[in-house]
Design a protein around this motif. Structure first.
Motif, PDB file in Angstrom:
ATOM      1  N   ALA A 193      42.158  51.372  55.157  1.00  0.00           N
ATOM      2  CA  ALA A 193      40.958  50.267  55.038  1.00  0.00           C
ATOM      3  C   ALA A 193      39.828  51.064  54.389  1.00  0.00           C
ATOM      4  O   ALA A 193      38.984  50.686  53.413  1.00  0.00           O
ATOM      5  N   VAL A 194      39.773  52.471  54.344  1.00  0.00           N
ATOM      6  CA  VAL A 194      38.875  53.146  53.763  1.00  0.00           C
ATOM      7  C   VAL A 194      39.319  53.301  52.263  1.00  0.00           C
ATOM      8  O   VAL A 194      38.358  53.040  51.260  1.00  0.00           O
ATOM      9  N   GLU A 195      40.315  53.316  51.951  1.00  0.00           N
ATOM     10  CA  GLU A 195      40.797  53.440  50.534  1.00  0.00           C
ATOM     11  C   GLU A 195      40.434  51.971  49.839  1.00  0.00           C
ATOM     12  O   GLU A 195      39.816  51.892  48.719  1.00  0.00           O
ATOM     13  N   LEU A 196      40.700  50.900  50.526  1.00  0.00           N
ATOM     14  CA  LEU A 196      40.125  49.650  49.880  1.00  0.00           C
ATOM     15  C   LEU A 196      38.507  49.591  49.731  1.00  0.00           C
ATOM     16  O   LEU A 196      38.275  48.976  48.943  1.00  0.00           O
ATOM     17  N   GLU A 197      38.030  49.984  50.863  1.00  0.00           N
ATOM     18  CA  GLU A 197      36.568  49.881  50.727  1.00  0.00           C
ATOM     19  C   GLU A 197      35.960  50.756  49.499  1.00  0.00           C
ATOM     20  O   GLU A 197      35.061  50.146  48.699  1.00  0.00           O
ATOM     21  N   ALA A 198      36.499  51.844  49.344  1.00  0.00           N
ATOM     22  CA  ALA A 198      36.224  52.713  48.100  1.00  0.00           C
ATOM     23  C   ALA A 198      36.395  52.028  46.804  1.00  0.00           C
ATOM     24  O   ALA A 198      35.615  52.021  45.997  1.00  0.00           O
ATOM     25  N   LEU A 249      37.802  37.550  34.529  1.00  0.00           N
ATOM     26  CA  LEU A 249      38.492  39.076  34.686  1.00  0.00           C
ATOM     27  C   LEU A 249      37.798  39.853  35.914  1.00  0.00           C
ATOM     28  O   LEU A 249      38.577  40.328  36.745  1.00  0.00           O
ATOM     29  N   ILE A 250      36.545  39.751  35.724  1.00  0.00           N
ATOM     30  CA  ILE A 250      35.610  40.304  36.564  1.00  0.00           C
ATOM     31  C   ILE A 250      35.873  39.727  38.194  1.00  0.00           C
ATOM     32  O   ILE A 250      36.086  40.459  39.239  1.00  0.00           O
ATOM     33  N   GLY A 251      35.884  38.457  38.363  1.00  0.00           N
ATOM     34  CA  GLY A 251      35.917  38.036  39.342  1.00  0.00           C
ATOM     35  C   GLY A 251      37.289  38.319  39.977  1.00  0.00           C
ATOM     36  O   GLY A 251      37.511  38.382  41.159  1.00  0.00           O
ATOM     37  N   ALA A 252      38.279  38.241  39.134  1.00  0.00           N
ATOM     38  CA  ALA A 252      39.671  38.389  39.569  1.00  0.00           C
ATOM     39  C   ALA A 252      39.686  39.881  40.327  1.00  0.00           C
ATOM     40  O   ALA A 252      40.499  40.358  41.068  1.00  0.00           O
ATOM     41  N   ALA A 253      39.235  41.003  39.579  1.00  0.00           N
ATOM     42  CA  ALA A 253      39.092  42.269  39.920  1.00  0.00           C
ATOM     43  C   ALA A 253      38.339  42.579  41.227  1.00  0.00           C
ATOM     44  O   ALA A 253      38.586  43.428  41.903  1.00  0.00           O
ATOM     45  N   SER A 254      37.230  41.731  41.380  1.00  0.00           N
ATOM     46  CA  SER A 254      36.441  41.844  42.579  1.00  0.00           C
ATOM     47  C   SER A 254      37.220  41.200  43.906  1.00  0.00           C
ATOM     48  O   SER A 254      36.770  41.833  44.984  1.00  0.00           O
ATOM     49  N   VAL A 255      38.414  40.513  43.920  1.00  0.00           N
ATOM     50  CA  VAL A 255      39.148  40.315  44.854  1.00  0.00           C
ATOM     51  C   VAL A 255      40.030  41.376  45.414  1.00  0.00           C
ATOM     52  O   VAL A 255      40.613  42.079  44.671  1.00  0.00           O
ATOM     53  N   PRO A 256      39.869  42.102  46.641  1.00  0.00           N
ATOM     54  CA  PRO A 256      40.437  43.280  47.219  1.00  0.00           C
ATOM     55  C   PRO A 256      42.084  42.938  47.118  1.00  0.00           C
ATOM     56  O   PRO A 256      42.634  41.970  47.120  1.00  0.00           O
ATOM     57  N   PRO A 257      42.798  44.103  46.531  1.00  0.00           N
ATOM     58  CA  PRO A 257      44.398  43.779  46.445  1.00  0.00           C
ATOM     59  C   PRO A 257      44.877  43.462  47.716  1.00  0.00           C
ATOM     60  O   PRO A 257      44.541  43.958  49.004  1.00  0.00           O
ATOM     61  N   PRO A 258      46.124  42.600  47.821  1.00  0.00           N
ATOM     62  CA  PRO A 258      46.645  42.312  49.024  1.00  0.00           C
ATOM     63  C   PRO A 258      47.072  43.310  49.837  1.00  0.00           C
ATOM     64  O   PRO A 258      47.594  44.550  49.516  1.00  0.00           O
TER      65      PRO A 258
END
Length: 395
Positions: A193-198, A249-258
């Motif tokens: 969770a910390v990695e995803l937040e960063a 592309l920015i919108g897709a990148a703003s989605v956190p990885p699954p």
């Protein structure tokens, strides 16, 4: 324990420190009993010798056992010999009771010389290897306790003290091993969770910088090109397309990885659909994840791609399309709407009869295989809307 679980973390240090503290306190308790009961031993010096062995091993184990000793590779190669030596020392001290104590005291239910000190070996195995390792160590020490009665000739007089001690050893190995496994899993989830937040914060920072520079320049080029006309208008149109592609592309990148959830992991449908965004296609999705089984998510995305392909082929280059993703409590709905010329009644049925099965197979067929439904609304001059609904129970 799996290879993916963290080693050498604060949790590991705390666990081994707790085992070391328990080992020291249990040694003090065993020393008190040996001092109090030494006058009734068959071999009093043997009791003092066992206490010396326990003290020496406690001092060594306090430094030898730790995260570094059990890390994969390098010093971690000492793990198995250390655990084996710990269990051997505990079993040997238990077995020495048959020689130090009198047969009468053993038959009367007096505890073994190390008493609860031997449980430290069970705890070490449970921390290092989980429930199975803890139970295995408890089984070895249980056999040693039973062997004491066999060596002393009191096998027929095994009382409640011995039985209770064995049961407590098994409970310690089972419960501590289970709790340690849960603690490691919780720590791994927290680290993830910390990695995803960063990562999310970094993506947002980059998106802001791009928005404040590149996107504004492209928007200005598009606007000025349209004002100037001629070749500049074509450059403005290309700049507008690149701006839309970059925004997508920015919108897709703003989605956190699954997030991984094991073998049955689900896929977030949002980035699959936002990949179709362009100057002529607007994609709207919820702010939170819309998760489906990987196969179902892929089929829904393919059906949307087929619907957009129909828009491009039948509505002309100037047609616009809108994709809307909705996440309900028991179903997922995706709508594809265009502003094209629409379709007269019965056109899809005639197309299917003529063998043109694009909508029937690419859209309806895919959604039907997922247990979903497709509703198509169209009228001449009013565009077309395709609504695909997939129930979660089937995905």
């Amino acid at each position: 324990m799996t290879a993916a679980e963290p080693r050498g973390t604060g949790l590991e240090t705390a666990l081994w420190r707790a085992v070391a503290v328990y080992r020291g306190l249990a040694l003090c308790y065993a020393a008190i009993l040996i001092v109090m009961n030494s006058g009734g031993y068959a071999h009093p010096l043997g009791g003092w010798a066992v206490l010396a062995v326990m003290a020496a091993w406690t001092g060594y184990a306090s430094f030898a056992f730790g995260p570094a000793s059990f890390a994969p590779g390098g010093p971690g190669r000492r793990a198995r010999p250390l655990l084996a030596a710990d269990l051997a020392a505990a079993a040997a001290c238990v077995l020495a009771t048959a020689w130090v104590e009198t047969a009468g005291n053993i038959a009367a239910g007096r505890p073994t010389l190390p008493v609860s000190w031997v449980a430290a070996a069970v705890l070490s195995w449970a921390v290092a290897g989980g429930r199975r390792a803890g139970v295995a160590a408890a089984a070895v020490l249980a056999a040693a306790n039973l062997a004491v009665h066999a060596l002393a000739g009191t096998a027929g007089g095994i009382g409640g003290t011995t039985f209770n001690g064995i049961v407590l050893l098994f409970f310690a190995g089972l419960v501590v091993g289970h709790v340690v496994r849960l603690a490691r899993q919780a720590e791994a989830r927290l680290a993830r969770a910390v990695e995803l937040e960063a990562a999310t914060r970094e993506r947002e920072r980059l998106a802001r910088r791009i928005h404040d520079s590149v996107l504004q320049v492209l928007a200005m080029v598009q606007r000025r090109g349209g004002e100037l006309g001629g070749e500049a208008a074509e450059l403005g149109r290309l700049a507008g397309e690149q701006e839309a592609a970059l925004r997508a592309l920015i919108g897709a990148a703003s989605v956190p990885p699954p997030r991984p959830h094991g073998a049955g992991a689900e896929t977030d449908l949002r980035p699959l659909l936002t990949g179709h965004a362009s100057t002529s296609v607007t994609v709207s999705t919820p702010a939170t994840e819309v998760r489906l089984a990987p196969h179902a998510a892929g089929e829904v995305e393919a059906a949307v791609a087929a619907a957009l392909d129909n828009v491009r082929r039948h509505c002309g280059d100037g047609a616009r399309a809108w994709v809307l993703l909705e996440d309900g409590p028991g179903e997922v709905t995706v709508s594809v709407r265009d502003d094209g010329p629409g379709m007269p009644p019965g056109r899809l049925d005639r197309a299917a009869a003529d063998g043109r099965l694009g909508v029937a197979q690419s859209i309806r067929g895919r959604i039907a295989d997922l247990g979903g439904t497709v509703a198509i609304a169209s009228a001449v001059g009013e565009g077309t809307e395709i609504e695909m609904t997939v129930p979660r129970a089937r995905v």
